[in-house]
Design an enzyme around this catalytic site. Sequence first.
Site, PDB file in Angstrom:
ATOM      1  N   LYS A 232       0.845  -1.193   0.000  1.00 54.11           N
ATOM      2  CA  LYS A 232       0.000   0.000   0.000  1.00 54.11           C
ATOM      3  C   LYS A 232       0.886   1.252   0.000  1.00 54.11           C
ATOM      4  O   LYS A 232       0.691   2.160  -0.792  1.00 54.11           O
ATOM      5  CB  LYS A 232      -0.915  -0.025   1.231  1.00 54.11           C
TER       6      LYS A 232
ATOM      7  N   GLU B 120      -4.745  -6.837  14.698  1.00 54.57           N
ATOM      8  CA  GLU B 120      -4.231  -5.519  14.311  1.00 54.57           C
ATOM      9  C   GLU B 120      -5.364  -4.490  14.372  1.00 54.57           C
ATOM     10  O   GLU B 120      -5.122  -3.301  14.546  1.00 54.57           O
ATOM     11  CB  GLU B 120      -3.614  -5.566  12.897  1.00 54.57           C
TER      12      GLU B 120
ATOM     13  N   HIS C 175      -4.620 -33.554  17.183  1.00 59.80           N
ATOM     14  CA  HIS C 175      -3.478 -34.374  17.603  1.00 59.80           C
ATOM     15  C   HIS C 175      -2.356 -33.489  18.135  1.00 59.80           C
ATOM     16  O   HIS C 175      -1.197 -33.903  18.164  1.00 59.80           O
ATOM     17  CB  HIS C 175      -3.004 -35.235  16.428  1.00 59.80           C
TER      18      HIS C 175
ATOM     19  N   LYS D 193       9.206  -0.749  14.380  1.00 63.67           N
ATOM     20  CA  LYS D 193       9.830  -0.375  13.093  1.00 63.67           C
ATOM     21  C   LYS D 193      10.881   0.709  13.319  1.00 63.67           C
ATOM     22  O   LYS D 193      11.989   0.652  12.790  1.00 63.67           O
ATOM     23  CB  LYS D 193       8.772   0.169  12.122  1.00 63.67           C
TER      24      LYS D 193
ATOM     25  N   GLU E 186      10.540  -4.501   4.679  1.00 62.93           N
ATOM     26  CA  GLU E 186      10.692  -5.905   4.267  1.00 62.93           C
ATOM     27  C   GLU E 186      10.401  -6.066   2.776  1.00 62.93           C
ATOM     28  O   GLU E 186      11.136  -6.721   2.035  1.00 62.93           O
ATOM     29  CB  GLU E 186       9.712  -6.794   5.046  1.00 62.93           C
TER      30      GLU E 186
ATOM     31  N   GLY F 201      -4.944  -1.807   4.873  1.00 66.84           N
ATOM     32  CA  GLY F 201      -4.101  -2.927   4.432  1.00 66.84           C
ATOM     33  C   GLY F 201      -4.744  -4.281   4.674  1.00 66.84           C
ATOM     34  O   GLY F 201      -4.796  -5.138   3.786  1.00 66.84           O
ATOM     35  N   ARG F 202      -5.275  -4.489   5.887  1.00 69.14           N
ATOM     36  CA  ARG F 202      -5.828  -5.814   6.203  1.00 69.14           C
ATOM     37  C   ARG F 202      -7.230  -6.012   5.649  1.00 69.14           C
ATOM     38  O   ARG F 202      -7.848  -7.052   5.884  1.00 69.14           O
ATOM     39  CB  ARG F 202      -5.773  -6.057   7.716  1.00 69.14           C
TER      40      ARG F 202
HETATM   41  O1  F6P Z   1       2.537  -3.941   9.879  1.00 68.80           O
HETATM   42  C1  F6P Z   1       1.774  -2.838   9.625  1.00 68.80           C
HETATM   43  C2  F6P Z   1       1.288  -2.737   8.223  1.00 68.80           C
HETATM   44  O2  F6P Z   1       1.120  -1.389   7.972  1.00 68.80           O
HETATM   45  C3  F6P Z   1      -0.010  -3.491   7.971  1.00 68.80           C
HETATM   46  O3  F6P Z   1      -1.121  -2.819   8.438  1.00 68.80           O
HETATM   47  C4  F6P Z   1       0.045  -3.637   6.506  1.00 68.80           C
HETATM   48  O4  F6P Z   1      -0.876  -4.579   6.048  1.00 68.80           O
HETATM   49  C5  F6P Z   1       1.479  -4.054   6.316  1.00 68.80           C
HETATM   50  O5  F6P Z   1       2.185  -3.266   7.262  1.00 68.80           O
HETATM   51  C6  F6P Z   1       2.048  -3.858   4.936  1.00 68.80           C
HETATM   52  O6  F6P Z   1       1.991  -2.528   4.540  1.00 68.80           O
HETATM   53  P1  F6P Z   1       2.177  -2.117   3.026  1.00 68.80           P
HETATM   54  O7  F6P Z   1       1.093  -2.731   2.234  1.00 68.80           O
HETATM   55  O8  F6P Z   1       2.134  -0.619   3.019  1.00 68.80           O
HETATM   56  O9  F6P Z   1       3.534  -2.631   2.572  1.00 68.80           O
END
Ligand code: F6P
Length: 554
Positions: A206, A352, A383, A511, A212, A266-267
Amino acid sequence: MTPPTPAAAQAALRAHRDAIASRHLRDLFGADPGRFERFQAQAGPLFLDFSKQRIVDETLALLVDHARARGMEAAIRALFAGERVNHTERRAAFHMALRNRSTRAMPIDGVDVMPDVRRVLASMREFAEGVRAGRITGATGAAFRAVVNIGIGGSDLGPLMVTEALRPYRGTGPEVRFVSNVDDAHLAETLRGLDAATTLFVVSSKTFTTQETMANAQSARAWLASALGDSAVPGHFAAVSTNLAATSAFGVAPARVFEFWDWVGGRYSLWSAIGLPIALAVGMDHFEALLAGASALDEHFRTAPLERNVPVLMGLLGDWNRNFLGFDTHAVLPYDQLLHRLPAYLQQLDMESNGKSVTRRGAPVDGQTGPILWGEPGTNGQHAFFQLLHQGTTIVPADFIVAAEGHYGLGQHHELLMANCLAQTQAMAFGKTVDEAETEMRAGGLDATEARRLAPYRAFPGNRPTTTIVLPKLTPESLGSLVAAYEHKVYVQAVLWDLNPFDQWGVELGKQLANRLLPRFDPEAPMDDLDGSTAGLLRHIRILRSSGWGDGRN
Ligand code: F6P
């Protein structure tokens, strides 16, 4: 009738809890053969049996009062009206527009978002179908055989969960893999065996700034360029983002950028272009069927009376278990291997969203908020951790999810799966008394002394609440409805607990600190400003790295 105040509604629920607390589900079923008929609800393909929850009719009535006291109906209207319900970020949470299948306008501040939504859906269709049919190829002209989605959190868990769930719908599309972890093991192992000439990367973020995802995207680009040269890169990368400046700076061709908007959390984004890997995996028709299933559930949530509203009931029962019966965790147990990533997906969605302790007005919350959500598919869980569910000291309310029909038709597998699902909810609700255990062992031929000795170990307390969700079959439509029901349940609970479920400030501190620590792996970097534990750990890691322990030099 005027609803009670929130405090009065909660006080009434507490008094009622005290009055019924001693009643076991065995007694409740014994006294009331009509429970199943009354404590059920249906929304499209979703059938909800909540008769095995620790409730009576009055509980439900008081819970609905509690919802009204919190202004549930108005809150649902506000969500669908595109109001800026995410007040800390001053944004609407309008994921329902992404899956709106009707001709109804979906305006935010008077501007209909549907033309943009339809435009992006059309470009997703063109691209996904072009790739699947081999019309859109890589730089060498070879068709794409693998798609690697690079994203994390909402830009990974939703598409991954759905792509796994819809495996039976794949047809002849490319294989779709997912990389999320910044641990290079994830990217390296995902790329293992792939041919750069037939690999397409989708960078999903987003913000297009997530550490990452950006690290993985850069390394993926280097991997591709080392095999095919820099000029091949644009032909092998697509991007999904709200940050078009950043996608263009990364070098993704504008025609390969699929946009979404800040009103998509995002979620809550799998319904947007973040769903592109789903469309690549199963085709755009199936992706749109998923949207249709979710849209039907939206209509149900928007219009059904609270008493019969599936997400409202799910949210209220969760609150009853959390705040009135005092249960801290909630398990989601899909009796469906294809839903094996559903618990992980729901962890982000629920924890979240509602893992918060400050109300919408900035005050500390009064009571408990989001439970710890966890789970694994049945029958595997049986199990592993079900021992604790049945005989542990902690009570874990659980959702059991099962489809009446499977996809593969192998022998009696599906009946075995369903029998186990229903049996576990029976065992959790009704248990087995010490006397029953003893009688059973005697009937099996055990002598009286041994039967008495073992009976306490072989007894089950029961009275452990569950809801069973039954789908006719796990299809794109029913999956869309299921996921939308959980999304709205989270909103319902946020309203009950007076939270904003659409921000996530709680992920920021880690972060920030990671960014500050990154330069400290340099052996010369100062550490005197750090706390003792962190400095000690860094020192230890520096010693290990310089001594060559990891690479066999020591
Ligand atoms: O970990 C926080 C967060 O902002 C989530 O809410 C989101 O889904 C994820 O990081 C990834 O964010 P982006 O889509 O901006 O890379």
